[in-house]
Design a protein around this motif. Sequence first.
Motif, PDB file in Angstrom:
ATOM      1  N   UNK A  50      13.058  -1.160   2.625  1.00 60.63           N
ATOM      2  CA  UNK A  50      11.927  -1.198   1.615  1.00 60.63           C
ATOM      3  C   UNK A  50      12.342  -1.859   0.258  1.00 60.63           C
ATOM      4  N   UNK A  51      13.646  -1.619   0.061  1.00 61.85           N
ATOM      5  CA  UNK A  51      14.184  -2.496  -1.267  1.00 61.85           C
ATOM      6  C   UNK A  51      14.138  -3.840  -1.311  1.00 61.85           C
ATOM      7  N   UNK A  52      14.685  -4.244   0.052  1.00 65.53           N
ATOM      8  CA  UNK A  52      14.791  -5.887   0.493  1.00 65.53           C
ATOM      9  C   UNK A  52      13.418  -6.141   0.272  1.00 65.53           C
ATOM     10  N   UNK A  53      12.380  -5.744   0.951  1.00 65.07           N
ATOM     11  CA  UNK A  53      10.864  -6.186   0.809  1.00 65.07           C
ATOM     12  C   UNK A  53      10.531  -6.243  -0.625  1.00 65.07           C
ATOM     13  N   UNK A  54      10.911  -5.306  -1.234  1.00 65.74           N
ATOM     14  CA  UNK A  54      10.294  -5.163  -2.678  1.00 65.74           C
ATOM     15  C   UNK A  54      11.185  -6.300  -3.451  1.00 65.74           C
ATOM     16  N   UNK A  55      12.296  -6.374  -3.217  1.00 66.75           N
ATOM     17  CA  UNK A  55      12.993  -7.400  -4.120  1.00 66.75           C
ATOM     18  C   UNK A  55      12.435  -8.741  -3.713  1.00 66.75           C
ATOM     19  N   UNK A  56      12.221  -9.062  -2.454  1.00 66.36           N
ATOM     20  CA  UNK A  56      11.597 -10.266  -1.914  1.00 66.36           C
ATOM     21  C   UNK A  56      10.361 -10.568  -2.763  1.00 66.36           C
ATOM     22  N   UNK A  57       9.407  -9.544  -2.516  1.00 66.60           N
ATOM     23  CA  UNK A  57       8.121  -9.768  -3.256  1.00 66.60           C
ATOM     24  C   UNK A  57       8.419  -9.994  -4.680  1.00 66.60           C
ATOM     25  N   UNK A  58       9.221  -9.049  -5.403  1.00 67.94           N
ATOM     26  CA  UNK A  58       9.449  -9.570  -6.904  1.00 67.94           C
ATOM     27  C   UNK A  58       9.925 -10.916  -7.299  1.00 67.94           C
ATOM     28  N   UNK A  59      11.077 -11.200  -6.636  1.00 67.59           N
ATOM     29  CA  UNK A  59      11.763 -12.438  -6.789  1.00 67.59           C
ATOM     30  C   UNK A  59      11.893 -13.729  -6.047  1.00 67.59           C
ATOM     31  N   UNK A  60      10.737 -13.671  -5.103  1.00 70.39           N
ATOM     32  CA  UNK A  60      10.606 -14.839  -4.222  1.00 70.39           C
ATOM     33  C   UNK A  60      10.518 -16.294  -5.218  1.00 70.39           C
ATOM     34  N   UNK A  61      10.018 -16.159  -6.400  1.00 63.10           N
ATOM     35  CA  UNK A  61       9.707 -17.169  -7.097  1.00 63.10           C
ATOM     36  C   UNK A  61      11.082 -17.752  -7.635  1.00 63.10           C
ATOM     37  N   UNK A  62      12.162 -16.936  -7.608  1.00 62.54           N
ATOM     38  CA  UNK A  62      13.616 -17.532  -8.288  1.00 62.54           C
ATOM     39  C   UNK A  62      14.401 -18.388  -7.272  1.00 62.54           C
ATOM     40  N   UNK A  63      14.052 -18.407  -6.069  1.00 60.29           N
ATOM     41  CA  UNK A  63      14.675 -19.037  -4.767  1.00 60.29           C
ATOM     42  C   UNK A  63      14.582 -20.389  -5.287  1.00 60.29           C
ATOM     43  N   UNK A  64      15.807 -20.916  -5.095  1.00 61.71           N
ATOM     44  CA  UNK A  64      16.155 -22.305  -5.489  1.00 61.71           C
ATOM     45  C   UNK A  64      15.877 -23.331  -4.193  1.00 61.71           C
ATOM     46  N   UNK A  65      16.331 -22.993  -2.978  1.00 59.01           N
ATOM     47  CA  UNK A  65      16.034 -23.772  -2.052  1.00 59.01           C
ATOM     48  C   UNK A  65      15.653 -22.788  -0.775  1.00 59.01           C
ATOM     49  N   UNK A  66      14.730 -23.408   0.282  1.00 56.49           N
ATOM     50  CA  UNK A  66      14.408 -22.788   1.328  1.00 56.49           C
ATOM     51  C   UNK A  66      15.841 -22.480   2.302  1.00 56.49           C
ATOM     52  N   UNK A  67      16.556 -23.194   2.301  1.00 56.02           N
ATOM     53  CA  UNK A  67      17.697 -23.052   3.201  1.00 56.02           C
ATOM     54  C   UNK A  67      18.744 -21.838   2.800  1.00 56.02           C
ATOM     55  N   UNK A  68      18.331 -21.385   1.573  1.00 53.68           N
ATOM     56  CA  UNK A  68      19.306 -20.330   1.195  1.00 53.68           C
ATOM     57  C   UNK A  68      18.461 -18.887   1.459  1.00 53.68           C
ATOM     58  N   UNK A  69      17.441 -18.885   1.969  1.00 51.66           N
ATOM     59  CA  UNK A  69      16.365 -17.866   2.037  1.00 51.66           C
ATOM     60  C   UNK A  69      16.973 -16.661   2.815  1.00 51.66           C
ATOM     61  N   UNK A  70      17.491 -16.900   4.191  1.00 55.21           N
ATOM     62  CA  UNK A  70      17.928 -15.949   4.926  1.00 55.21           C
ATOM     63  C   UNK A  70      19.266 -15.150   4.088  1.00 55.21           C
ATOM     64  N   UNK A  71      20.156 -15.953   3.883  1.00 49.23           N
ATOM     65  CA  UNK A  71      21.303 -15.563   3.264  1.00 49.23           C
ATOM     66  C   UNK A  71      20.923 -14.690   1.983  1.00 49.23           C
ATOM     67  N   UNK A  72      20.285 -15.157   1.364  1.00 49.68           N
ATOM     68  CA  UNK A  72      19.545 -14.405   0.057  1.00 49.68           C
ATOM     69  C   UNK A  72      19.322 -13.084   0.266  1.00 49.68           C
ATOM     70  N   UNK A  73      18.432 -13.002   1.269  1.00 51.60           N
ATOM     71  CA  UNK A  73      17.811 -11.756   1.857  1.00 51.60           C
ATOM     72  C   UNK A  73      18.811 -10.955   2.680  1.00 51.60           C
ATOM     73  N   UNK A  74      19.472 -11.372   3.353  1.00 48.79           N
ATOM     74  CA  UNK A  74      20.477 -10.514   3.805  1.00 48.79           C
ATOM     75  C   UNK A  74      21.513  -9.795   2.853  1.00 48.79           C
ATOM     76  N   UNK A  75      21.931 -10.740   2.138  1.00 46.38           N
ATOM     77  CA  UNK A  75      22.580 -10.088   0.851  1.00 46.38           C
ATOM     78  C   UNK A  75      22.154  -9.178   0.147  1.00 46.38           C
ATOM     79  N   UNK A  76      20.646  -9.060   0.048  1.00 44.54           N
ATOM     80  CA  UNK A  76      20.013  -8.114  -0.552  1.00 44.54           C
ATOM     81  C   UNK A  76      20.324  -6.667   0.197  1.00 44.54           C
ATOM     82  N   UNK A  77      20.233  -6.770   1.484  1.00 42.59           N
ATOM     83  CA  UNK A  77      20.105  -5.529   2.579  1.00 42.59           C
ATOM     84  C   UNK A  77      21.616  -5.347   2.541  1.00 42.59           C
ATOM     85  N   UNK A  78      22.484  -6.038   2.419  1.00 40.95           N
ATOM     86  CA  UNK A  78      23.936  -5.634   2.316  1.00 40.95           C
ATOM     87  C   UNK A  78      24.323  -4.931   1.317  1.00 40.95           C
TER      88      UNK A  78
END
Length: 181
Positions: A50-78
Amino acid sequence: MNQNTEKLIQAACSGDKQALSQLLIVCQPDIKRFARRTCSTTEDVEDAVQIALWQLHRKIGTLKTIATFASWLFRIIERECYRLFRARMPTNTINEFNLESIASPNNDIDLRIDLTNLIISLPVIYRKVLIMRDIEEYTAPEVAEKLGISIEAVKSRLHRARTIIKKELNIRGNLNNNDKL
């Protein structure tokens, strides 16, 4: 990551609410699977997702490159799993905890309780390294970077933490001399 997911990420980063909603749905199974491997309890898995999905919703606009999406999201979970794990750690010390009153000797629950209490009782410099390496499964260079110490210091502290725990488990009769930690 397939091409459709990349397009969803790009659209969501650009502010497309419908793409963001679809991305949340598409990502949830992968996030949940990763959280199951990373979190210590089922409740933590649900909370971390839930936290990861919420963070994704809130901060998706700050993502610099699409290639870093998966690692960014999994870092949130971790990070969330680790935070939840730390929050569940009891504040009482091992001396305040009467292990004999909980279960009989040489039972798995005894070993788990002893191990948890021993980890908690480790000096902070050893405990952090042990948790990051053996529980969170960071590499030695990652631990060194996060803690701002050398790789040699990580290895030394990890060895010391394992030695302390193994010695204490031997004393308590939960570990044979041949057993590896």
